[in-house]
Enzyme design. Structure first.
Site, PDB file in Angstrom:
ATOM      1  N   ASP A  11      10.314 -13.038  -0.706  1.00  0.00           N
ATOM      2  CA  ASP A  11      10.221 -12.222  -1.912  1.00  0.00           C
ATOM      3  C   ASP A  11       8.818 -11.630  -1.958  1.00  0.00           C
ATOM      4  OD1 ASP A  11      12.795 -12.866  -2.703  1.00  0.00           O
ATOM      5  OD2 ASP A  11      12.142 -14.565  -3.912  1.00  0.00           O
ATOM      6  N   ASP A 130      23.066 -11.801  -8.206  1.00  0.00           N
ATOM      7  CA  ASP A 130      22.385 -12.887  -8.910  1.00  0.00           C
ATOM      8  C   ASP A 130      23.268 -13.273 -10.097  1.00  0.00           C
ATOM      9  OD1 ASP A 130      20.210 -12.492  -7.198  1.00  0.00           O
ATOM     10  OD2 ASP A 130      19.256 -11.085  -8.583  1.00  0.00           O
TER      11      ASP A 130
END
Length: 252
Positions: A11, A130
């Site tokens: 990330d 998500d």
């Protein structure tokens, strides 16, 4: 039996690799190019690079960083963050990415999946989802987990497949960063529902969790971040462990 894949995820925020817990409490984890090169050398099967602030900051993933990454690794890698059109994808693939991941923009405009799949092929398109459990239903969230939607994990994954996504990357927000194990029940349900590969994300804490996600969760690939970034698990040792557990992984 198909080979199961181990996929470190980086990330990226402001050019650095970061990691949080349940999508918050972000801390620095190092240089993404150096980490990516290290994981490639260690035997990772693929890498995922996600510019986690691109959507919220309404900017694009940096093609220059993608080019730098591509120069240092020799395995497939996926990039995502802020991709919302066909025009956004070509520079990333030209810079060396093998696949792109789309998330918030696809929820906002599902036709984007069709458009990207037609332009670049399903094998290039990863639909990232998500989701967290709310009132006993797996609810899809966007913008780095900040915004709940009216979409359900399973129906959205099925629609993504039908529109031309080549893979589903499912992150359980409830499990993310907890190191308590993957969300194996919804993963197994996705496996039964879909014909395309499912990448599991969120919850890796020890080697047994990887055994579970491949056997109980039926995942095709397992993605993890902090346990690799902070040296808690080394990829060669993980693959040896899985091999001993008779899980088919690529051994260098």
């Amino acid at each position: 039996m198909l080979t199961k894949r181990i996929v470190p995820c980086l990330d990226i925020k402001d050019g650095r690799t970061v990691k949080g817990i349940n999508f918050v409490n972000i801390r620095d984890a190092g240089d993404p190019v150096e980490l990516g090169a290290t994981y490639a050398q260690q035997g990772a099967d693929e890498l995922v690079f996600l510019d986690i602030s691109a959507t919220n900051e309404q900017r694009k993933t940096f093609a220059s960083l993608v080019k730098d990454i591509a120069r240092h690794i020799n395995i497939p890698f996926t990039v995502g963050g802020g991709i919302s059109s066909v025009a956004d994808v070509a520079p990333l693939l030209e810079a060396g990415a093998d696949k792109v991941s789309i998330n918030s923009a696809a929820v906002r405009n599902p036709n984007l999946i069709d458009e990207l799949s037609r332009a670049f092929g399903a094998q290039c398109i990863v639909l990232a989802i998500d989701a967290r459990k709310i009132d006993n239903a797996w609810t899809v969230h966007t913008h780095g987990g900040k915004n709940p939607t009216d979409k359900n994990l399973f129906s959205w994954a099925k629609e993504g497949q039908e529109r031309g996504a080549g893979e589903i990357l499912f992150t359980s927000m409830d499990h993310d960063g907890t190191k308590a194990g993957f969300a194996n029940d919804p993963l197994a349900r996705l496996h039964e529902l879909l014909q395309i590969p499912v990448i599991a994300s969120g919850g890796a804490g020890n080697m047994e969790h990887f055994t579970d996600v491949f056997t109980l969760g039926k995942a095709d690939a397992a993605l993890a971040a902090s346990i690799f970034h902070f040296g808690e698990i080394k990829i060669p040792e993980l693959k040896s462990y899985l091999h001993q557990k008779q899980i088919h992984v690529r051994m260098d």
